[in-house]
Design an enzyme around this catalytic site. Structure first.
Site, PDB file in Angstrom:
ATOM      1  N   ARG A 140       0.811  -1.224   0.000  1.00  0.00           N
ATOM      2  CA  ARG A 140       0.000   0.000   0.000  1.00  0.00           C
ATOM      3  C   ARG A 140       0.845   1.274   0.000  1.00  0.00           C
ATOM      4  O   ARG A 140       0.316   2.366  -0.140  1.00  0.00           O
ATOM      5  CB  ARG A 140      -0.947  -0.002   1.211  1.00  0.00           C
ATOM      6  CG  ARG A 140      -2.153  -0.895   0.994  1.00  0.00           C
ATOM      7  CD  ARG A 140      -2.988  -1.003   2.255  1.00  0.00           C
ATOM      8  NE  ARG A 140      -2.357  -1.837   3.259  1.00  0.00           N
ATOM      9  CZ  ARG A 140      -2.739  -1.894   4.533  1.00  0.00           C
ATOM     10  NH1 ARG A 140      -3.732  -1.118   4.957  1.00  0.00           N
ATOM     11  NH2 ARG A 140      -2.129  -2.693   5.379  1.00  0.00           N
ATOM     12  N   GLN A 199      13.393 -13.817   5.821  1.00  0.00           N
ATOM     13  CA  GLN A 199      12.107 -14.497   5.623  1.00  0.00           C
ATOM     14  C   GLN A 199      11.757 -14.319   4.149  1.00  0.00           C
ATOM     15  O   GLN A 199      11.202 -13.296   3.749  1.00  0.00           O
ATOM     16  CB  GLN A 199      11.015 -13.876   6.512  1.00  0.00           C
ATOM     17  CG  GLN A 199       9.710 -14.648   6.428  1.00  0.00           C
ATOM     18  CD  GLN A 199       8.500 -13.877   6.983  1.00  0.00           C
ATOM     19  OE1 GLN A 199       8.522 -12.642   7.074  1.00  0.00           O
ATOM     20  NE2 GLN A 199       7.447 -14.594   7.335  1.00  0.00           N
ATOM     21  N   ALA A 202      23.413  39.696  -1.299  1.00  0.00           N
ATOM     22  CA  ALA A 202      22.194  39.101  -1.849  1.00  0.00           C
ATOM     23  C   ALA A 202      22.477  38.562  -3.241  1.00  0.00           C
ATOM     24  O   ALA A 202      23.167  39.193  -4.031  1.00  0.00           O
ATOM     25  CB  ALA A 202      21.095  40.151  -1.907  1.00  0.00           C
ATOM     26  N   ALA A 208      29.398  44.296  -7.172  1.00  0.00           N
ATOM     27  CA  ALA A 208      28.075  43.752  -7.476  1.00  0.00           C
ATOM     28  C   ALA A 208      28.109  43.155  -8.874  1.00  0.00           C
ATOM     29  O   ALA A 208      28.656  43.744  -9.794  1.00  0.00           O
ATOM     30  CB  ALA A 208      27.026  44.853  -7.390  1.00  0.00           C
TER      31      ALA A 208
HETATM   32  C1  UD1 Z   1      -0.796  -7.998  13.189  1.00  0.00           C
HETATM   33  C2  UD1 Z   1      -1.480  -8.803  14.281  1.00  0.00           C
HETATM   34  C3  UD1 Z   1      -2.731  -8.063  14.739  1.00  0.00           C
HETATM   35  C4  UD1 Z   1      -2.353  -6.671  15.202  1.00  0.00           C
HETATM   36  C5  UD1 Z   1      -1.623  -5.945  14.106  1.00  0.00           C
HETATM   37  C6  UD1 Z   1      -1.115  -4.622  14.616  1.00  0.00           C
HETATM   38  C7  UD1 Z   1      -1.005 -11.117  13.727  1.00  0.00           C
HETATM   39  C8  UD1 Z   1      -1.522 -12.378  13.144  1.00  0.00           C
HETATM   40  N1  UD1 Z   1      -1.842 -10.100  13.755  1.00  0.00           N
HETATM   41  O1  UD1 Z   1      -1.666  -7.870  12.091  1.00  0.00           O
HETATM   42  O2  UD1 Z   1      -3.355  -8.785  15.794  1.00  0.00           O
HETATM   43  O3  UD1 Z   1      -3.530  -5.962  15.568  1.00  0.00           O
HETATM   44  O4  UD1 Z   1      -0.478  -6.708  13.695  1.00  0.00           O
HETATM   45  O5  UD1 Z   1      -0.579  -3.893  13.542  1.00  0.00           O
HETATM   46  O6  UD1 Z   1       0.107 -11.061  14.176  1.00  0.00           O
HETATM   47  N2  UD1 Z   1       5.588  -9.196   8.912  1.00  0.00           N
HETATM   48  C9  UD1 Z   1       6.668  -9.960   8.560  1.00  0.00           C
HETATM   49  N3  UD1 Z   1       6.488 -11.121   7.903  1.00  0.00           N
HETATM   50  C10 UD1 Z   1       5.245 -11.576   7.586  1.00  0.00           C
HETATM   51  C11 UD1 Z   1       4.136 -10.799   7.952  1.00  0.00           C
HETATM   52  C12 UD1 Z   1       4.325  -9.619   8.626  1.00  0.00           C
HETATM   53  O7  UD1 Z   1       7.813  -9.584   8.807  1.00  0.00           O
HETATM   54  O8  UD1 Z   1       5.164 -12.658   7.001  1.00  0.00           O
HETATM   55  C13 UD1 Z   1       5.802  -7.936   9.619  1.00  0.00           C
HETATM   56  C14 UD1 Z   1       5.374  -6.738   8.810  1.00  0.00           C
HETATM   57  O9  UD1 Z   1       6.466  -6.202   8.074  1.00  0.00           O
HETATM   58  C15 UD1 Z   1       4.924  -5.753   9.886  1.00  0.00           C
HETATM   59  C16 UD1 Z   1       4.441  -6.645  11.005  1.00  0.00           C
HETATM   60  O10 UD1 Z   1       4.987  -7.920  10.764  1.00  0.00           O
HETATM   61  O11 UD1 Z   1       6.012  -5.000  10.358  1.00  0.00           O
HETATM   62  C17 UD1 Z   1       2.927  -6.728  11.036  1.00  0.00           C
HETATM   63  O12 UD1 Z   1       2.433  -7.208   9.843  1.00  0.00           O
HETATM   64  P1  UD1 Z   1       0.999  -6.816   9.307  1.00  0.00           P
HETATM   65  O13 UD1 Z   1       0.701  -7.631   8.122  1.00  0.00           O
HETATM   66  O14 UD1 Z   1       0.868  -5.358   9.228  1.00  0.00           O
HETATM   67  O15 UD1 Z   1       0.075  -7.228  10.537  1.00  0.00           O
HETATM   68  P2  UD1 Z   1      -1.170  -8.162  10.595  1.00  0.00           P
HETATM   69  O16 UD1 Z   1      -0.736  -9.570  10.471  1.00  0.00           O
HETATM   70  O17 UD1 Z   1      -2.199  -7.659   9.685  1.00  0.00           O
END
Ligand code: UD1
Ligand code: CA
Length: 515
Positions: free
Chosen positions: A20, A82, A361, A404
């Site tokens: 996004r 990862q 200036a 100048a």
């Molecule tokens: C997660 C939580 C949710 C919480 C929210 C807060 C889980 C399943 N859910 O949501 O309860 O309210 O965060 O923002 O944990 N990331 C990785 N690898 C991945 C997936 C994510 O490194 O495979 C990292 C992302 O870069 C980010 C963070 O984890 O920094 C959160 O990932 P995001 O997808 O935003 O969170 P949700 O899983 O939607």
């Protein structure tokens, strides 16, 4: 924070794609006040004095590595790859090989939550240690808009009353659960052995088919490990950056923190709302920063300076005590000496200027020849007349003056105390000029300085005299040589004046620049 029996490990999750953000840049490298977002998170993690910080990264690993190196933070973290983003639980699982036999506690942070403060993390760790040493503490909040977050379900009764039973992701939640306002921020402090036990048991039986780190909470409870919430009221701290609007909000919040710090240190920032100061800027006590000013990372400003309004100080700029840089002046890689002034409309790039100099200036240091940047040195007390162009590389000697509009061509190297005028600029030699011209110039200059309200006073008079003298002499020379009056078409530029005033060894100055 770290103690022998309870070492601390921090894991920062930063492998998410950040689709996004609509950018190729790995999300955690989005800039906030002059440094990548993740650097702010690492700083807070470091403030906890952990034994180790593991940073989970995905695609763009090389770029993250390079950016951290540039920030001097690469040696503070261990990068864990990862390759495929299969959920927050999966991301932490990637750390398992590095965590074998780890003791103490593990704090989980996100690379896209740049506003979370170490202070809040300390409270979370203290709570875990006191109230759930074998369990976990989880940071929760109740924002106005809970959409997108996992909802926190607490036990309503029994001996675990008030503890967290589980976290349900929005996609998996019933309407009743979605109505819950308390959300999971995604920040936890886990008992390390407990987490190592739970991680391999995560499954993907959920709406997104992902490994949810949140499932560790129910696994902890099932193992008789308490999970207790710490609800924070600092809602700005839990801003997670998922799009450019969030990024702008986070930038603003970080900016206000930076400005507050400077204000507390005695920097007079007149209008914080229009002042941009990056990370890593030092500003001395009593310096005034006027509105609409941009100061980039690493700039150093002494005490009693004045900057702005409408000034840009770019990287590599140093202002010594009492220097004044005014409106529409840009400095880059510029060292400006004590009490030197450049108050209006100037570009000062790749230049060292001594103390007590005056930059008129419209002065431009032409540092770039189209291929390379070149350096200029301007010594103490120099006076650059309005609209001077100094083509780099160059030197302007101590107390030298330019008229100048002078164009000081590359390597002209104006000597100390000399006066240079014209286009291309030539050294003005008082003796070489005719007595009549001198008198005429002197009279005109006196008139000009009386009429003008120039604060530069005597120096300005000298400059004006010089310019007038040049004009007078040019006319005289042309007359003596019986030259035809030059005709100019509207499309040709006026040619440089054949200035006979300054011959002494300075004729080699070249016009223009090499491309
Ligand atoms: C997660 C939580 C949710 C919480 C929210 C807060 C889980 C399943 N859910 O949501 O309860 O309210 O965060 O923002 O944990 N990331 C990785 N690898 C991945 C997936 C994510 O490194 O495979 C990292 C992302 O870069 C980010 C963070 O984890 O920094 C959160 O990932 P995001 O997808 O935003 O969170 P949700 O899983 O939607
Ligand atoms: Ca998120």
């Amino acid at each position: 924070m770290t103690s022998k029996d309870s070492p601390l490990t921090v894991i920062i999750l930063a492998a998410g794609l950040g689709k996004r953000m609509k950018s190729d840049l790995p999300k955690v490298l989005a800039p906030i006040c002059g440094r990548p977002m993740v650097a702010w998170v690492i700083d807070e993690a470091l403030a906890l004095k952990p034994e180790r910080i593991l940073l989970v990264v995905g695609h763009g690993r090389e770029r993250v590595e390079a950016a951290l190196h540039e920030q001097g933070l690469l040696s503070s973290v261990e990068l864990v790859m990862q390759a495929e983003q299969r959920g927050t639980g999966h991301a932490v699982q990637m750390c398992l090989p590095a965590l074998k036999g780890v003791r103490g506690r593990i704090v989980i942070l996100y690379g896209d939550m740049p506003l979370l403060r170490a202070e809040t993390l300390r409270s979370l760790c203290a709570l875990q240690r006191q109230s759930a040493p074998r369990g976990a503490a989880i940071l929760t909040a109740s924002p106005e808009d809970a959409r997108g977050f996992g909802r926190v379900l607490r036990y309503g009764s029994g001996e675990r009353q008030g503890q967290v039973e589980k976290v349900v992701e929005e996609r998996d939640a019933s309407p009743e659960i979605r109505a819950v306002r308390e959300v999971n921020t995604g920040v936890y402090c886990f008992d390390a052995p407990g987490l190592l036990e739970a991680l391999p048991r995560l499954a993907t039986d959920n709406a997104q088919g992902e490994y949810y780190l949140t499932d560790c909470i129910s696994l902890f409870q099932a193992a008789g490990r308490p999970v207790i919430p710490l609800e924070t009221a600092e809602l700005d701290e839990i801003i997670g950056v998922n799009n450019l609007k969030h990024l702008a909000e986070a930038r603003w919040a970080v900016q206000m923190r930076i400005l507050e710090q400077h204000l507390m240190n005695g920097v007079r920032i007149e209008d914080p709302a229009t002042t941009y100061i990056d990370h890593g800027v030092t500003i001395g006590v009593g310096t005034k920063i006027l509105p609409c000013t941009v100061i980039r990372g690493g700039v150093r400003i002494g005490t009693g300076c004045e900057v702005g309004p409408f000034t840009q100080l770019r990287p590599g700029t140093v202002l010594e005590d009492g220097a004044e840089i005014g409106n529409f002046t840009e400095c880059k890689n510029a060292r400006i000496g004590g009490h030197t002034k450049a108050k209006h409309l100037a570009y000062l790039g790749d230049v060292t200027i001594g103390a007590g100099a005056n930059v008129g200036a419209g002065t431009i240091i032409a540092n770039y020849d189209g291929v390379k940047k070149h350096k200029t040195t301007i010594h103490d007390g120099a006076f650059l007349g309005s609209g001077t162009v100094v083509v780099a590389p160059n030197t302007i000697g101590a107390k030298a003056t330019t008229g100048a509009g002078a164009v000081v061509t590359r390597n002209a190297n104006v000597g100390a105390g000399e006066v240079w005028i014209g286009v291309p600029a030539r050294r003005l030699e008082r003796r070489a000029a005719g007595a009549a011209a001198d008198r005429a110039a002197g009279a005109k200059a006196a008139g000009a300085s009386a009429a003008g309200a120039s604060a530069a006073g005597a120096k300005a008079a000298v400059t004006k005299a010089a310019v007038t003298k040049a004009a007078v002499t040019k006319a005289a020379v042309a007359k003596a040589a019986g030259a035809q009056p030059r005709t100019r078409s509207s499309t040709t530029q006026p040619r440089p004046a054949a200035n006979k005033l300054s011959l002494g060894g300075r004729q080699t100055a070249k016009t223009g620049r090499k491309r």
